[in-house]
Scaffold this motif. Structure first.
Motif, PDB file in Angstrom:
ATOM      1  N   MET A   1       0.824  -1.194   0.000  1.00 39.82           N
ATOM      2  CA  MET A   1       0.000   0.000   0.000  1.00 39.82           C
ATOM      3  C   MET A   1       0.865   1.254   0.000  1.00 39.82           C
ATOM      4  O   MET A   1       0.350   2.339   0.122  1.00 39.82           O
ATOM      5  N   ASN A   2       2.161   1.093  -0.176  1.00 40.53           N
ATOM      6  CA  ASN A   2       3.074   2.223  -0.181  1.00 40.53           C
ATOM      7  C   ASN A   2       2.817   3.158  -1.359  1.00 40.53           C
ATOM      8  O   ASN A   2       2.984   4.360  -1.253  1.00 40.53           O
ATOM      9  N   TRP A   3       2.416   2.620  -2.517  1.00 37.43           N
ATOM     10  CA  TRP A   3       2.105   3.440  -3.686  1.00 37.43           C
ATOM     11  C   TRP A   3       0.957   4.395  -3.383  1.00 37.43           C
ATOM     12  O   TRP A   3       0.881   5.480  -3.944  1.00 37.43           O
ATOM     13  N   LEU A   4       0.067   3.984  -2.487  1.00 31.84           N
ATOM     14  CA  LEU A   4      -1.093   4.806  -2.147  1.00 31.84           C
ATOM     15  C   LEU A   4      -0.677   6.130  -1.523  1.00 31.84           C
ATOM     16  O   LEU A   4      -1.285   7.165  -1.780  1.00 31.84           O
ATOM     17  N   THR A   5       0.382   6.112  -0.737  1.00 27.02           N
ATOM     18  CA  THR A   5       0.815   7.321  -0.043  1.00 27.02           C
ATOM     19  C   THR A   5       1.390   8.368  -0.987  1.00 27.02           C
ATOM     20  O   THR A   5       1.544   9.521  -0.598  1.00 27.02           O
ATOM     21  N   THR A   6       1.685   7.991  -2.222  1.00 34.57           N
ATOM     22  CA  THR A   6       2.198   8.964  -3.186  1.00 34.57           C
ATOM     23  C   THR A   6       1.067   9.734  -3.870  1.00 34.57           C
ATOM     24  O   THR A   6       1.321  10.726  -4.541  1.00 34.57           O
ATOM     25  N   LEU A   7      -0.163   9.272  -3.700  1.00 32.93           N
ATOM     26  CA  LEU A   7      -1.318   9.933  -4.306  1.00 32.93           C
ATOM     27  C   LEU A   7      -1.777  11.103  -3.441  1.00 32.93           C
ATOM     28  O   LEU A   7      -1.544  11.111  -2.232  1.00 32.93           O
ATOM     29  N   ILE A   9      -4.106  13.316  -1.067  1.00 36.60           N
ATOM     30  CA  ILE A   9      -4.955  12.871   0.047  1.00 36.60           C
ATOM     31  C   ILE A   9      -6.405  12.624  -0.378  1.00 36.60           C
ATOM     32  O   ILE A   9      -6.980  11.596  -0.007  1.00 36.60           O
ATOM     33  N   PRO A  10      -7.037  13.519  -1.156  1.00 39.36           N
ATOM     34  CA  PRO A  10      -8.421  13.214  -1.557  1.00 39.36           C
ATOM     35  C   PRO A  10      -8.540  11.898  -2.330  1.00 39.36           C
ATOM     36  O   PRO A  10      -9.477  11.129  -2.102  1.00 39.36           O
ATOM     37  N   LEU A  11      -7.583  11.622  -3.201  1.00 38.11           N
ATOM     38  CA  LEU A  11      -7.631  10.380  -3.978  1.00 38.11           C
ATOM     39  C   LEU A  11      -7.372   9.160  -3.094  1.00 38.11           C
ATOM     40  O   LEU A  11      -8.038   8.126  -3.232  1.00 38.11           O
ATOM     41  N   GLN A  12      -6.423   9.262  -2.170  1.00 39.75           N
ATOM     42  CA  GLN A  12      -6.190   8.174  -1.206  1.00 39.75           C
ATOM     43  C   GLN A  12      -7.477   7.867  -0.454  1.00 39.75           C
ATOM     44  O   GLN A  12      -7.858   6.701  -0.300  1.00 39.75           O
ATOM     45  N   THR A  13      -8.119   8.930   0.013  1.00 41.25           N
ATOM     46  CA  THR A  13      -9.343   8.776   0.800  1.00 41.25           C
ATOM     47  C   THR A  13     -10.428   8.085  -0.012  1.00 41.25           C
ATOM     48  O   THR A  13     -11.055   7.126   0.448  1.00 41.25           O
ATOM     49  N   ILE A  14     -10.647   8.561  -1.222  1.00 40.73           N
ATOM     50  CA  ILE A  14     -11.709   8.015  -2.072  1.00 40.73           C
ATOM     51  C   ILE A  14     -11.435   6.554  -2.417  1.00 40.73           C
ATOM     52  O   ILE A  14     -12.338   5.714  -2.344  1.00 40.73           O
ATOM     53  N   LEU A  15     -10.211   6.225  -2.775  1.00 38.75           N
ATOM     54  CA  LEU A  15      -9.882   4.837  -3.122  1.00 38.75           C
ATOM     55  C   LEU A  15     -10.077   3.895  -1.935  1.00 38.75           C
ATOM     56  O   LEU A  15     -10.623   2.793  -2.086  1.00 38.75           O
TER      57      LEU A  15
END
Length: 120
Positions: A1-7, A9-15
């Motif tokens: 899930m490390n790739w997620l932290t590069t997105l 914050i709104p996109l991380q939240t929505i995904l």
């Protein structure tokens, strides 16, 4: 899930909210199709097990999202995503008929989105 932290914050939240809602929808409703012949407590235990994965995604989604969104905005986002996940699940997985009421409910939620996010 490390790739997620590069997105962002709104996109991380929505995904994360979308993923958690997939688990939530299965936890709450899949037993109606898959465990209808089982006792209710079996369905409850299986649903509880599925819901654990929902919480493992939901809690981080809200923690991450709270850095940019209010609690009310997170809740409205959650409701819109819930309906967006539920309708295809109900139609394609549970074979429920597609109804105009889904559209009307979605429009009402869009009104809620407007009021929660205006001026944000």
């Amino acid at each position: 899930m490390n790739w997620l932290t590069t997105l962002p914050i709104p996109l991380q939240t929505i995904l994360l909210l979308i993923a958690s809602n997939v688990f939530m929808t299965f936890a709450w409703y899949a037993h109606l199709k898959n465990l209808s012949a089982s006792p209710w407590w079996v369905a409850a235990l299986v649903s509880w097990g599925i819901a654990l994965f929902e919480y493992l995604l939901q809690v981080p989604a809200n923690r991450i999202g709270h850095a940019e969104f209010s609690v009310a905005q997170l809740k409205i986002m959650q409701e819109v995503i819930t309906l967006s996940v539920f309708v295809p699940f109900a139609v394609f997985y549970l074979n429920e008929p597609l109804k105009w009421d889904y559209l009307w409910a979605g429009l009402c939620l869009m009104g809620a989105v407007y009021f929660m996010f205006r001026g944000a």
